[in-house]
Design an enzyme around this catalytic site. Structure first.
Site, short mmCIF file in Angstrom:
data_model
loop_
_atom_site.label_atom_id
_atom_site.label_comp_id
_atom_site.label_asym_id
_atom_site.label_seq_id
_atom_site.Cartn_x
_atom_site.Cartn_y
_atom_site.Cartn_z
N ASP A 130 0.99 -1.24 -0.11
CA ASP A 130 0.09 0.01 0.13
C ASP A 130 0.82 1.09 -0.09
OD1 ASP A 130 -2.26 1.78 0.33
OD2 ASP A 130 -1.92 1.70 2.43
N SER A 131 0.33 2.34 -0.16
CA SER A 131 1.09 3.64 -0.20
C SER A 131 1.52 3.90 1.42
CB SER A 131 0.40 4.78 -0.59
OG SER A 131 -1.02 4.66 0.52
N CYS A 133 -4.66 -1.50 -2.09
CA CYS A 133 -4.47 0.05 -2.07
C CYS A 133 -5.50 0.39 -3.43
CB CYS A 133 -3.16 0.57 -2.54
SG CYS A 133 -3.15 2.41 -2.89
N HIS A 184 -7.23 2.44 3.93
CA HIS A 184 -6.87 3.33 5.27
C HIS A 184 -7.99 3.55 5.98
CE1 HIS A 184 -3.01 4.66 3.27
NE2 HIS A 184 -2.70 5.08 4.40
N CYS A 241 -11.05 2.85 0.37
CA CYS A 241 -9.54 3.15 0.55
C CYS A 241 -9.22 2.39 1.63
CB CYS A 241 -9.51 4.57 0.84
SG CYS A 241 -7.68 5.14 1.40
N GLU A 269 -2.42 8.00 8.80
CA GLU A 269 -0.76 7.85 8.70
C GLU A 269 -0.33 8.54 10.09
OE1 GLU A 269 1.56 6.35 6.43
OE2 GLU A 269 -0.19 5.45 5.52
N1 DGL Z 1 -4.79 3.15 0.80
C1 DGL Z 1 -4.92 3.73 -0.30
C2 DGL Z 1 -6.16 3.22 -1.04
O1 DGL Z 1 -6.72 2.28 -0.78
C3 DGL Z 1 -3.99 4.97 -0.56
C4 DGL Z 1 -4.33 6.13 -0.11
C5 DGL Z 1 -3.28 7.24 -0.65
O2 DGL Z 1 -2.35 6.96 -0.68
O3 DGL Z 1 -3.85 8.17 -1.08
O4 DGL Z 1 -6.59 4.12 -2.10
#
Ligand code: DGL
Length: 260
Positions: A9-10, A72, A184, A182, A150
Protein backbone atom coordinates in the site's frame (compact mmCIF):
# COMPACT_ATOMS: atom_id res chain seq x y z
CA UNK A 1 4.25 -23.61 -3.04
CA UNK A 2 6.10 -22.18 -0.08
CA UNK A 3 7.11 -18.78 -1.43
CA UNK A 4 5.64 -15.76 0.37
CA UNK A 5 2.74 -13.56 -0.74
CA UNK A 6 3.61 -9.90 -1.37
CA UNK A 7 1.23 -7.14 -0.31
CA UNK A 8 1.64 -3.36 -0.49
CA UNK A 9 0.00 0.00 0.00
CA UNK A 10 1.10 3.62 -0.07
CA UNK A 11 1.42 3.34 3.71
CA UNK A 12 -0.23 1.68 6.69
CA UNK A 13 -3.67 1.28 5.05
CA UNK A 14 -2.89 -2.11 3.53
CA UNK A 15 -2.68 -3.55 7.04
CA UNK A 16 -6.50 -3.52 7.01
CA UNK A 17 -6.18 -6.13 4.23
CA UNK A 18 -3.09 -7.86 5.69
CA UNK A 19 -5.03 -8.70 8.88
CA UNK A 20 -7.64 -10.64 6.86
CA UNK A 21 -4.93 -12.30 4.76
CA UNK A 22 -3.08 -13.76 7.74
CA UNK A 23 -6.32 -14.76 9.46
CA UNK A 24 -7.85 -16.53 6.47
CA UNK A 25 -4.62 -18.02 5.02
CA UNK A 26 -2.69 -18.93 8.17
CA UNK A 27 -0.10 -21.11 6.40
CA UNK A 28 1.11 -18.35 4.12
CA UNK A 29 4.23 -16.27 4.74
CA UNK A 30 3.75 -12.62 3.82
CA UNK A 31 6.00 -9.67 2.88
CA UNK A 32 4.32 -6.27 3.48
CA UNK A 33 5.62 -3.08 1.88
CA UNK A 34 4.47 0.40 2.95
CA UNK A 35 5.51 3.02 0.40
CA UNK A 36 5.42 5.69 3.08
CA UNK A 37 7.94 7.92 1.29
CA UNK A 38 5.48 8.35 -1.58
CA UNK A 39 2.26 8.52 0.46
CA UNK A 40 -0.39 9.67 -0.44
CA UNK A 41 -0.97 8.16 -3.86
CA UNK A 42 -4.50 9.64 -4.10
CA UNK A 43 -3.66 13.06 -5.61
CA UNK A 44 -0.94 11.72 -7.98
CA UNK A 45 -1.44 11.30 -11.72
CA UNK A 46 -1.71 7.83 -13.25
CA UNK A 47 1.85 7.87 -14.73
CA UNK A 48 3.23 9.00 -11.35
CA UNK A 49 1.42 6.18 -9.54
CA UNK A 50 2.58 3.58 -12.10
CA UNK A 51 6.19 4.74 -11.60
CA UNK A 52 6.15 4.44 -7.80
CA UNK A 53 4.17 1.21 -7.77
CA UNK A 54 6.54 -0.36 -10.28
CA UNK A 55 9.45 0.15 -7.88
CA UNK A 56 7.53 -1.46 -5.02
CA UNK A 57 6.57 -4.44 -7.17
CA UNK A 58 10.15 -4.96 -8.32
CA UNK A 59 11.23 -4.98 -4.68
CA UNK A 60 8.59 -7.56 -3.75
CA UNK A 61 9.53 -9.73 -6.73
CA UNK A 62 13.15 -9.57 -5.55
CA UNK A 63 11.81 -11.11 -2.30
CA UNK A 64 10.62 -14.05 -4.38
CA UNK A 65 6.86 -13.55 -3.88
CA UNK A 66 4.44 -15.84 -5.75
CA UNK A 67 1.48 -13.44 -5.90
CA UNK A 68 0.93 -9.78 -5.04
CA UNK A 69 -2.10 -8.26 -3.32
CA UNK A 70 -2.38 -4.60 -4.30
CA UNK A 71 -3.87 -3.52 -0.97
CA UNK A 72 -4.55 -0.02 -2.22
CA UNK A 73 -7.59 1.07 -4.21
CA UNK A 74 -5.73 3.98 -5.76
CA UNK A 75 -2.84 1.83 -6.98
CA UNK A 76 -5.30 -0.77 -8.28
CA UNK A 77 -7.21 1.89 -10.22
CA UNK A 78 -4.08 3.38 -11.76
CA UNK A 79 -1.73 0.46 -12.22
CA UNK A 80 -3.27 -3.01 -12.12
CA UNK A 81 -3.56 -3.33 -15.93
CA UNK A 82 0.08 -2.27 -16.28
CA UNK A 83 1.23 -4.73 -13.60
CA UNK A 84 -0.67 -7.67 -15.09
CA UNK A 85 0.71 -6.89 -18.53
CA UNK A 86 4.29 -6.50 -17.26
CA UNK A 87 4.91 -9.20 -14.65
CA UNK A 88 4.40 -12.89 -14.78
CA UNK A 89 2.74 -13.51 -11.39
CA UNK A 90 -0.91 -13.06 -10.36
CA UNK A 91 -2.01 -9.66 -9.00
CA UNK A 92 -5.10 -9.25 -6.82
CA UNK A 93 -6.54 -5.74 -6.72
CA UNK A 94 -9.04 -3.94 -4.49
CA UNK A 95 -12.59 -3.86 -5.88
CA UNK A 96 -14.97 -1.06 -4.95
CA UNK A 97 -17.77 -3.07 -3.26
CA UNK A 98 -20.58 -1.22 -5.00
CA UNK A 99 -22.41 -4.40 -5.96
CA UNK A 100 -23.31 -5.73 -2.46
CA UNK A 101 -24.16 -2.20 -1.31
CA UNK A 102 -26.53 -1.61 -4.24
CA UNK A 103 -28.13 -5.05 -3.93
CA UNK A 104 -28.85 -4.71 -0.22
CA UNK A 105 -29.86 -1.06 -0.06
CA UNK A 106 -33.41 -0.41 1.15
CA UNK A 107 -33.27 3.36 0.84
CA UNK A 108 -31.81 2.98 -2.68
CA UNK A 109 -29.16 5.46 -1.70
CA UNK A 110 -25.54 4.40 -1.16
CA UNK A 111 -22.15 6.09 -0.99
CA UNK A 112 -18.53 5.34 -1.76
CA UNK A 113 -15.74 7.01 0.19
CA UNK A 114 -12.41 6.92 -1.66
CA UNK A 115 -9.49 8.96 -2.94
CA UNK A 116 -9.53 11.15 -6.02
CA UNK A 117 -7.31 8.67 -7.88
CA UNK A 118 -9.76 5.83 -7.27
CA UNK A 119 -12.75 7.80 -8.55
CA UNK A 120 -10.79 8.74 -11.67
CA UNK A 121 -10.04 5.12 -12.53
CA UNK A 122 -12.00 3.17 -15.12
CA UNK A 123 -12.56 0.32 -12.64
CA UNK A 124 -14.71 2.53 -10.44
CA UNK A 125 -16.59 4.04 -13.38
CA UNK A 126 -17.32 0.62 -14.90
CA UNK A 127 -18.32 -0.97 -11.58
CA UNK A 128 -20.69 1.83 -10.70
CA UNK A 129 -22.31 1.81 -14.14
CA UNK A 130 -22.71 -1.95 -13.99
CA UNK A 131 -24.02 -2.43 -10.49
CA UNK A 132 -25.53 0.83 -9.33
CA UNK A 133 -28.00 1.65 -12.08
CA UNK A 134 -31.07 1.39 -9.83
CA UNK A 135 -29.72 3.22 -6.76
CA UNK A 136 -28.55 6.76 -6.12
CA UNK A 137 -24.77 6.47 -5.82
CA UNK A 138 -23.03 9.30 -4.00
CA UNK A 139 -19.29 9.75 -4.01
CA UNK A 140 -17.14 11.42 -1.41
CA UNK A 141 -13.40 12.06 -1.51
CA UNK A 142 -12.03 11.20 1.92
CA UNK A 143 -10.21 14.48 2.28
CA UNK A 144 -7.39 14.29 4.89
CA UNK A 145 -8.40 10.81 6.08
CA UNK A 146 -5.28 9.06 4.77
CA UNK A 147 -3.13 11.63 6.54
CA UNK A 148 -5.08 11.17 9.78
CA UNK A 149 -4.51 7.40 9.71
CA UNK A 150 -0.84 7.77 8.69
CA UNK A 151 -0.30 10.04 11.70
CA UNK A 152 -2.30 7.75 13.97
CA UNK A 153 -4.67 10.57 14.92
CA UNK A 154 -7.65 8.25 14.77
CA UNK A 155 -9.09 8.74 18.23
CA UNK A 156 -9.21 12.46 18.75
CA UNK A 157 -12.04 14.95 18.75
CA UNK A 158 -10.73 16.88 15.73
CA UNK A 159 -10.87 13.71 13.68
CA UNK A 160 -14.41 13.03 14.85
CA UNK A 161 -15.49 16.57 13.89
CA UNK A 162 -13.84 16.27 10.50
CA UNK A 163 -15.50 12.90 9.80
CA UNK A 164 -18.83 14.36 10.92
CA UNK A 165 -18.46 17.17 8.39
CA UNK A 166 -17.52 14.77 5.60
CA UNK A 167 -20.48 12.50 6.33
CA UNK A 168 -23.13 15.23 6.79
CA UNK A 169 -24.08 15.53 3.09
CA UNK A 170 -24.28 11.74 2.76
CA UNK A 171 -26.53 11.45 5.82
CA UNK A 172 -28.79 14.04 4.22
CA UNK A 173 -29.04 11.81 1.17
CA UNK A 174 -30.43 9.04 3.39
CA UNK A 175 -27.71 6.50 2.54
CA UNK A 176 -27.93 3.07 4.17
CA UNK A 177 -24.58 1.68 2.89
CA UNK A 178 -21.15 3.26 2.92
CA UNK A 179 -18.45 1.50 0.89
CA UNK A 180 -14.91 2.06 2.13
CA UNK A 181 -12.99 2.52 -1.10
CA UNK A 182 -9.58 3.13 0.45
CA UNK A 183 -7.71 0.65 2.61
CA UNK A 184 -6.81 3.31 5.18
CA UNK A 185 -10.47 3.93 6.05
CA UNK A 186 -11.32 0.68 7.91
CA UNK A 187 -9.11 2.05 10.71
CA UNK A 188 -11.70 4.83 11.06
CA UNK A 189 -14.68 2.47 11.33
CA UNK A 190 -15.35 3.28 14.99
CA UNK A 191 -15.40 7.03 14.30
CA UNK A 192 -17.63 6.49 11.26
CA UNK A 193 -20.03 4.39 13.33
CA UNK A 194 -20.21 7.17 15.91
CA UNK A 195 -21.23 9.84 13.42
CA UNK A 196 -23.42 7.80 11.04
CA UNK A 197 -27.00 6.72 11.77
CA UNK A 198 -27.23 3.11 13.03
CA UNK A 199 -28.93 1.94 9.82
CA UNK A 200 -25.81 2.67 7.71
CA UNK A 201 -23.85 -0.49 6.93
CA UNK A 202 -20.14 0.12 6.50
CA UNK A 203 -18.60 -2.18 3.89
CA UNK A 204 -14.92 -3.10 4.03
CA UNK A 205 -14.05 -5.00 0.83
CA UNK A 206 -10.98 -6.71 2.37
CA UNK A 207 -12.62 -10.09 3.24
CA UNK A 208 -13.90 -10.44 -0.34
CA UNK A 209 -10.45 -9.55 -1.72
CA UNK A 210 -8.81 -12.24 0.43
CA UNK A 211 -11.43 -14.77 -0.67
CA UNK A 212 -10.42 -14.00 -4.25
CA UNK A 213 -6.72 -14.30 -3.28
CA UNK A 214 -7.36 -17.76 -1.86
CA UNK A 215 -9.24 -18.80 -5.01
CA UNK A 216 -6.45 -17.64 -7.32
CA UNK A 217 -3.77 -19.36 -5.21
CA UNK A 218 -5.74 -22.58 -5.35
CA UNK A 219 -6.43 -22.38 -9.08
CA UNK A 220 -2.74 -21.79 -9.79
CA UNK A 221 -1.57 -24.49 -7.43
CA UNK A 222 0.23 -21.89 -5.32
CA UNK A 223 -1.18 -22.58 -1.86
CA UNK A 224 1.45 -23.21 0.78
CA UNK A 225 1.84 -26.76 2.05
CA UNK A 226 4.12 -25.56 4.79
CA UNK A 227 3.43 -26.94 8.22
CA UNK A 228 6.01 -24.61 9.80
CA UNK A 229 5.05 -21.25 11.28
CA UNK A 230 4.60 -18.62 8.56
CA UNK A 231 7.09 -15.74 8.42
CA UNK A 232 5.82 -12.13 8.36
CA UNK A 233 8.13 -9.41 7.10
CA UNK A 234 7.52 -5.66 6.96
CA UNK A 235 9.31 -3.00 4.93
CA UNK A 236 8.77 0.72 4.60
CA UNK A 237 10.25 3.27 2.21
CA UNK A 238 10.02 5.93 4.93
CA UNK A 239 8.95 6.43 8.52
CA UNK A 240 7.89 3.22 10.24
CA UNK A 241 6.69 4.07 13.75
CA UNK A 242 2.96 4.20 13.06
CA UNK A 243 3.20 1.04 10.96
CA UNK A 244 4.90 -0.67 13.86
CA UNK A 245 2.27 0.41 16.37
CA UNK A 246 -0.66 -0.58 14.13
CA UNK A 247 0.94 -4.00 13.58
CA UNK A 248 1.17 -4.33 17.34
CA UNK A 249 -2.51 -3.36 17.74
CA UNK A 250 -3.49 -6.07 15.26
CA UNK A 251 -1.18 -8.91 16.32
CA UNK A 252 -0.21 -8.10 19.89
CA UNK A 253 3.34 -8.92 18.83
CA UNK A 254 6.35 -6.76 18.13
CA UNK A 255 7.61 -6.96 14.56
CA UNK A 256 10.58 -5.08 13.23
CA UNK A 257 9.84 -2.87 10.23
CA UNK A 258 12.86 -2.49 7.98
CA UNK A 259 13.17 1.00 6.54
CA UNK A 260 14.68 1.09 3.07
N1 DGL B 1 -4.74 3.14 0.95
C1 DGL B 1 -4.93 3.75 -0.29
C2 DGL B 1 -6.12 3.36 -1.08
O1 DGL B 1 -6.65 2.30 -0.82
C3 DGL B 1 -4.08 4.87 -0.74
C4 DGL B 1 -4.34 6.16 -0.14
C5 DGL B 1 -3.39 7.19 -0.66
O2 DGL B 1 -2.20 6.94 -0.65
O3 DGL B 1 -3.87 8.24 -1.10
O4 DGL B 1 -6.55 4.04 -1.94
Amino acid sequence: MNKPIGIFDSGVGGLSVWRHLVKDLPNESVVYFADTANCPYGPKSQPEIIAVVDKVVRFLISKNVKLIVVACNTATAAAIDYLRATYNIPFIGMEPAVKPAALNSKTKSIAVLATEGTFNGKLYIETSQRFASDVDLHIKIGDKLVDIVEKNQINNSETENHVKELMAPLIQKNIDHLVLGCTHYPFLTEVLKKVLPAKVHIIDPAPAVIKQTSKILEENNLLSNNSLKPVYEFYSSGESQVLQSLIFNITNKKYIVKSL
